[in-house]
Design an enzyme around this catalytic site. Sequence first.
Site, PDB file in Angstrom:
ATOM      1  N   HIS A  56     -11.941  -2.214   0.681  1.00 25.85           N
ATOM      2  CA  HIS A  56     -11.150  -1.553   1.716  1.00 25.85           C
ATOM      3  C   HIS A  56     -11.942  -1.616   3.017  1.00 25.85           C
ATOM      4  O   HIS A  56     -13.135  -1.350   3.041  1.00 25.85           O
ATOM      5  CB  HIS A  56     -10.939  -0.101   1.282  1.00 25.85           C
ATOM      6  CG  HIS A  56     -10.143   0.741   2.217  1.00 25.85           C
ATOM      7  ND1 HIS A  56     -10.723   1.687   3.044  1.00 25.85           N
ATOM      8  CD2 HIS A  56      -8.811   0.811   2.442  1.00 25.85           C
ATOM      9  CE1 HIS A  56      -9.774   2.293   3.737  1.00 25.85           C
ATOM     10  NE2 HIS A  56      -8.609   1.786   3.395  1.00 25.85           N
ATOM     11  N   ASP A  90     -14.755   1.184  -0.346  1.00 30.33           N
ATOM     12  CA  ASP A  90     -14.949   1.005   1.085  1.00 30.33           C
ATOM     13  C   ASP A  90     -16.443   1.056   1.339  1.00 30.33           C
ATOM     14  O   ASP A  90     -17.109   2.038   1.022  1.00 30.33           O
ATOM     15  CB  ASP A  90     -14.241   2.117   1.860  1.00 30.33           C
ATOM     16  CG  ASP A  90     -14.235   1.882   3.354  1.00 30.33           C
ATOM     17  OD1 ASP A  90     -15.330   1.641   3.911  1.00 30.33           O
ATOM     18  OD2 ASP A  90     -13.168   1.963   3.973  1.00 30.33           O
ATOM     19  N   ASP A 140       0.846  -1.186   0.000  1.00 32.16           N
ATOM     20  CA  ASP A 140       0.000   0.000   0.000  1.00 32.16           C
ATOM     21  C   ASP A 140       0.884   1.239   0.000  1.00 32.16           C
ATOM     22  O   ASP A 140       1.637   1.486   0.944  1.00 32.16           O
ATOM     23  CB  ASP A 140      -0.903  -0.003   1.240  1.00 32.16           C
ATOM     24  CG  ASP A 140      -1.951   1.100   1.207  1.00 32.16           C
ATOM     25  OD1 ASP A 140      -1.904   1.934   0.286  1.00 32.16           O
ATOM     26  OD2 ASP A 140      -2.806   1.117   2.107  1.00 32.16           O
ATOM     27  N   HIS A 149      -0.504   4.350  -0.350  1.00 30.30           N
ATOM     28  CA  HIS A 149      -1.283   5.459   0.240  1.00 30.30           C
ATOM     29  C   HIS A 149      -1.178   6.734  -0.584  1.00 30.30           C
ATOM     30  O   HIS A 149      -1.231   7.851  -0.041  1.00 30.30           O
ATOM     31  CB  HIS A 149      -0.821   5.722   1.682  1.00 30.30           C
ATOM     32  CG  HIS A 149      -1.879   5.539   2.704  1.00 30.30           C
ATOM     33  ND1 HIS A 149      -2.225   6.506   3.622  1.00 30.30           N
ATOM     34  CD2 HIS A 149      -2.701   4.491   2.954  1.00 30.30           C
ATOM     35  CE1 HIS A 149      -3.188   6.067   4.399  1.00 30.30           C
ATOM     36  NE2 HIS A 149      -3.506   4.857   4.013  1.00 30.30           N
ATOM     37  N   GLU A 202      -1.349  -1.086  -4.069  1.00 32.73           N
ATOM     38  CA  GLU A 202      -2.544  -0.305  -3.774  1.00 32.73           C
ATOM     39  C   GLU A 202      -2.263   1.194  -3.784  1.00 32.73           C
ATOM     40  O   GLU A 202      -1.270   1.640  -3.216  1.00 32.73           O
ATOM     41  CB  GLU A 202      -3.081  -0.717  -2.399  1.00 32.73           C
ATOM     42  CG  GLU A 202      -4.289   0.061  -1.930  1.00 32.73           C
ATOM     43  CD  GLU A 202      -4.832  -0.471  -0.616  1.00 32.73           C
ATOM     44  OE1 GLU A 202      -5.437   0.321   0.125  1.00 32.73           O
ATOM     45  OE2 GLU A 202      -4.657  -1.681  -0.327  1.00 32.73           O
ATOM     46  N   GLU A 225     -10.160   3.229  -2.487  1.00 28.84           N
ATOM     47  CA  GLU A 225     -10.649   3.525  -1.151  1.00 28.84           C
ATOM     48  C   GLU A 225     -11.116   4.969  -1.017  1.00 28.84           C
ATOM     49  O   GLU A 225     -11.900   5.286  -0.119  1.00 28.84           O
ATOM     50  CB  GLU A 225      -9.577   3.216  -0.103  1.00 28.84           C
ATOM     51  CG  GLU A 225      -8.385   4.161  -0.114  1.00 28.84           C
ATOM     52  CD  GLU A 225      -7.332   3.763   0.903  1.00 28.84           C
ATOM     53  OE1 GLU A 225      -7.205   4.460   1.933  1.00 28.84           O
ATOM     54  OE2 GLU A 225      -6.652   2.735   0.670  1.00 28.84           O
TER      55      GLU A 225
END
Length: 381
Positions: free
Chosen positions: A284, A257, A183, A185, A209, A235
Amino acid sequence: MRIVSLTTYLVAPRWLFLRVDTDEGITGWGEPVVEGRAATVAAAVAELSDYLVGADPLRIEDHWQVLTKGGFYRGGPVLSSAVAGIDQALWDIAGKAYGVPVHRLLGGPVRDRVRVYSWVGGDSPAEASDAAVGLVEAGFTALKMNAAGILRAIDTAASVKAIVDRLASVRAAVGDEVDIALDFHGRLSLPMARRVLPLLEPYLPFFVEEPVVPELTGELAAVTSATAIPIAAGERLYSRWDFRPALEAGIAVAQPDISHAGGISETRRIAALAEVYGATLAPHCPLGPIALAASLQTGFATPNLLIQEQSLGLHYNEPADLLDYLVDPSVFRYTDGHVPLLTGPGLGIEIDAAAVERAAETGHRWRSPVWRREDGSLAEW
């Protein structure tokens, strides 16, 4: 049956729970939250309750349409998350009213269990490797780890090599039978993504991700075309319309999500859209037990589900964990890295209302960390 009240609860560590009561004594639970903006979402739920009190809770789709489109201004994380939690609670009520789990109302299960992954902690390669081995020994067959800390728009060779070394260390520790997702981010710029991702390919990550921020969704084709690694995103996308350009850009894994992207109703539609593009679904969910249950109910009935995120033991959860609010925590028993079919009515969990009310007396004011680079400029957290 009519809705008589909607009550929100700010509970540790950073969650917002919603209780929807009816005049027939059936209660539904949802989890409407934007992490770090929980009170704002609670205010949005209160505004939407003006429409819902007195309404039939079983008209789920009609309510979804009105709540998302009937106020003229649409979309965004706050409104979409408020609607998401309400939608979860209405599906919970429907399942309880009909005496079946939600996945039965979605067409029935297409699988008997859902594979889940767990988060790897640790900053250094050695710490991450030790944590990964511990999770594998606990039975998980898939892991996800942060790929990097603070990065510059175009960073040093040392920073690039540190990302690679971290993955290489974990891969060496757990072997090739374990899936490892990374991830970012949104911390990579486009040029950094094109530089870094090809260097990770020898270690065959499960997926990468959110390599870039959601504002660059329209540029994701430049990322997917630069690497053979499956790219995951979503997400911070809140509707099927948000997901369309990401899917057109070639992402392999859609990650809505269920507490942000319009709830069970919209997550199902996003999954169907992803299927059109040959993509899979990996919802997510670094949140609480209601969001996880809603995600699992959706996953049991979704043909193109890949895997499910879950937050048990996540570092955010130090004041409280997701099992602390359940009457029977055994519903989330993990066996060989999977959760078995939830068979109880509604979302398949029983929330400990007394525990929720006690936690809400304290509440929380969790905020996202603010990261800065060495020159003082804001960095992606």
